[in-house]
Design an enzyme around this catalytic site. Structure first.
Site, PDB file in Angstrom:
ATOM      1  NE  ARG A  91      21.108  11.414 -19.812  1.00 24.50           N
ATOM      2  CZ  ARG A  91      22.071  12.198 -20.257  1.00 24.50           C
ATOM      3  NH1 ARG A  91      22.367  13.291 -19.601  1.00 24.50           N
ATOM      4  NH2 ARG A  91      22.723  11.908 -21.358  1.00 24.50           N
ATOM      5  CB  SER A 129      28.609  15.306 -15.793  1.00 27.47           C
ATOM      6  OG  SER A 129      28.225  14.132 -15.138  1.00 27.47           O
TER       7      SER A 129
HETATM    8  N1  COA Z   1      21.595  11.013 -14.651  1.00 26.23           N
HETATM    9  C1  COA Z   1      22.243  12.118 -14.989  1.00 26.23           C
HETATM   10  N2  COA Z   1      23.117  12.170 -15.985  1.00 26.23           N
HETATM   11  C2  COA Z   1      23.379  11.051 -16.632  1.00 26.23           C
HETATM   12  C3  COA Z   1      22.741   9.852 -16.320  1.00 26.23           C
HETATM   13  C4  COA Z   1      21.817   9.864 -15.277  1.00 26.23           C
HETATM   14  N3  COA Z   1      21.153   8.778 -14.900  1.00 26.23           N
HETATM   15  N4  COA Z   1      23.179   8.910 -17.158  1.00 26.23           N
HETATM   16  C5  COA Z   1      24.064   9.489 -17.957  1.00 26.23           C
HETATM   17  N5  COA Z   1      24.173  10.791 -17.643  1.00 26.23           N
HETATM   18  C6  COA Z   1      24.980  11.785 -18.311  1.00 26.23           C
HETATM   19  C7  COA Z   1      26.354  11.896 -17.801  1.00 26.23           C
HETATM   20  O1  COA Z   1      26.437  12.829 -16.762  1.00 26.23           O
HETATM   21  C8  COA Z   1      27.104  12.332 -19.024  1.00 26.23           C
HETATM   22  O2  COA Z   1      26.954  13.716 -19.169  1.00 26.23           O
HETATM   23  P1  COA Z   1      28.004  14.608 -19.958  1.00 26.23           P
HETATM   24  O3  COA Z   1      28.110  14.025 -21.345  1.00 26.23           O
HETATM   25  O4  COA Z   1      27.387  15.926 -19.914  1.00 26.23           O
HETATM   26  O5  COA Z   1      29.313  14.514 -19.210  1.00 26.23           O
HETATM   27  C9  COA Z   1      26.351  11.635 -20.144  1.00 26.23           C
HETATM   28  O6  COA Z   1      25.090  11.374 -19.656  1.00 26.23           O
HETATM   29  C10 COA Z   1      26.883  10.306 -20.550  1.00 26.23           C
HETATM   30  O7  COA Z   1      28.002  10.030 -19.833  1.00 26.23           O
HETATM   31  P2  COA Z   1      28.399   8.726 -19.091  1.00 26.23           P
HETATM   32  O8  COA Z   1      27.245   7.941 -18.621  1.00 26.23           O
HETATM   33  O9  COA Z   1      29.412   9.106 -18.086  1.00 26.23           O
HETATM   34  O10 COA Z   1      28.995   7.931 -20.221  1.00 26.23           O
HETATM   35  P3  COA Z   1      30.025   8.429 -21.268  1.00 26.23           P
HETATM   36  O11 COA Z   1      29.281   8.397 -22.541  1.00 26.23           O
HETATM   37  O12 COA Z   1      30.753   9.641 -20.911  1.00 26.23           O
HETATM   38  O13 COA Z   1      31.095   7.285 -21.167  1.00 26.23           O
HETATM   39  C11 COA Z   1      31.892   5.078 -21.017  1.00 26.23           C
HETATM   40  C12 COA Z   1      30.774   5.987 -21.394  1.00 26.23           C
HETATM   41  C13 COA Z   1      32.977   5.730 -20.173  1.00 26.23           C
HETATM   42  C14 COA Z   1      31.265   3.970 -20.240  1.00 26.23           C
HETATM   43  C15 COA Z   1      32.462   4.583 -22.377  1.00 26.23           C
HETATM   44  O14 COA Z   1      33.041   5.644 -23.082  1.00 26.23           O
HETATM   45  C16 COA Z   1      33.476   3.465 -22.171  1.00 26.23           C
HETATM   46  O15 COA Z   1      33.097   2.332 -21.985  1.00 26.23           O
HETATM   47  N6  COA Z   1      34.772   3.820 -22.214  1.00 26.23           N
HETATM   48  C17 COA Z   1      35.844   2.847 -22.071  1.00 26.23           C
HETATM   49  C18 COA Z   1      36.450   2.500 -23.426  1.00 26.23           C
HETATM   50  C19 COA Z   1      35.559   1.537 -24.188  1.00 26.23           C
HETATM   51  O16 COA Z   1      35.349   0.400 -23.799  1.00 26.23           O
HETATM   52  N7  COA Z   1      35.051   2.031 -25.308  1.00 26.23           N
HETATM   53  C20 COA Z   1      34.185   1.263 -26.156  1.00 26.23           C
HETATM   54  C21 COA Z   1      32.762   1.415 -25.740  1.00 26.23           C
HETATM   55  S1  COA Z   1      31.726   1.132 -27.142  1.00 26.23           S
END
Ligand code: COA
Length: 164
Positions: A91, A129
């Site tokens: 973003r 989110s």
């Molecule tokens: N538009 C709007 N919002 C966006 C967006 C977009 N295009 N892209 C990302 N976001 C926001 C999300 O809404 C989220 O907001 P929030 O933090 O307010 O809830 C934030 O950006 C990032 O969240 P998200 O993209 O859901 O990723 P995350 O950082 O929560 O989770 C996972 C990433 C789940 C993929 C990661 O934790 C994972 O792979 N988990 C599994 C365990 C693992 O393998 N861990 C090792 C990874 S190094």
């Protein structure tokens, strides 16, 4: 068959995520939208199954998109579903450090998996989110952030009716 995964928490899915899903799904034979857990985040608003159901509803018109959830490492899930590409959205520059670290960690864990980044449309660059949850918790208008179906369910979680 070129299969990619778009992973995230999707708590809840926003128009920003949907924009990335629509654009990236055009580049692959199949895109799997994967609801995963970020252990660094507190108790989610929606259960994983609820998030899968919501995503299935809002993405039902995208024929090469499948929604799954997984409790474990993203790279292990990638191997399970036979995908070697991870899609993530950027973003703003503030996302970069975290995303770079995550993609590099994933490639150390499994060299076969690559991450591709999509720049989020300017229209949704501010969106997250947690913003949606925060605004909805106070009954504010979230109609510009999420589809009507998500809007309704999010207000219900907070016992609010919203602005409508
Ligand atoms: N538009 C709007 N919002 C966006 C967006 C977009 N295009 N892209 C990302 N976001 C926001 C999300 O809404 C989220 O907001 P929030 O933090 O307010 O809830 C934030 O950006 C990032 O969240 P998200 O993209 O859901 O990723 P995350 O950082 O929560 O989770 C996972 C990433 C789940 C993929 C990661 O934790 C994972 O792979 N988990 C599994 C365990 C693992 O393998 N861990 C090792 C990874 S190094």
């Amino acid at each position: 068959m070129k299969r990619a995964i778009y992973p995230g928490s999707f708590d809840p899915v926003t128009y920003g995520h949907i924009d990335i899903i629509k654009r990236s799904s055009k580049l692959f034979d199949e895109l799997i939208v994967a609801v995963l857990t970020n252990k660094g985040k507190t108790t989610p608003l929606f259960l994983a199954d609820e998030r899968v159901n919501i995503l299935n509803e809002v993405l039902k018109d995208l024929k090469n998109v499948r929604v799954l959830s997984y409790d474990g490492l993203l790279v292990d899930f990638a191997m399970e579903v036979d995908a070697d590409v991870i899609v993530r959205g950027l973003r703003a520059v503030t996302d970069f450090d975290y995303e770079l670290q995550m993609s590099q960690t994933n490639s150390v864990l499994n060299r076969k998996v690559d991450t591709v980044f999509f720049t989020t449309s300017l229209k949704y660059a501010y969106l997250s989110s947690s913003t949606v949850r925060e605004v909805a918790a106070y009954g504010g208008d979230i109609s510009k952030f999420v589809p009507p179906y998500v809007e309704k369910l999010t207000y219900e979680k907070f016992g609010k009716k919203g602005d409508k």
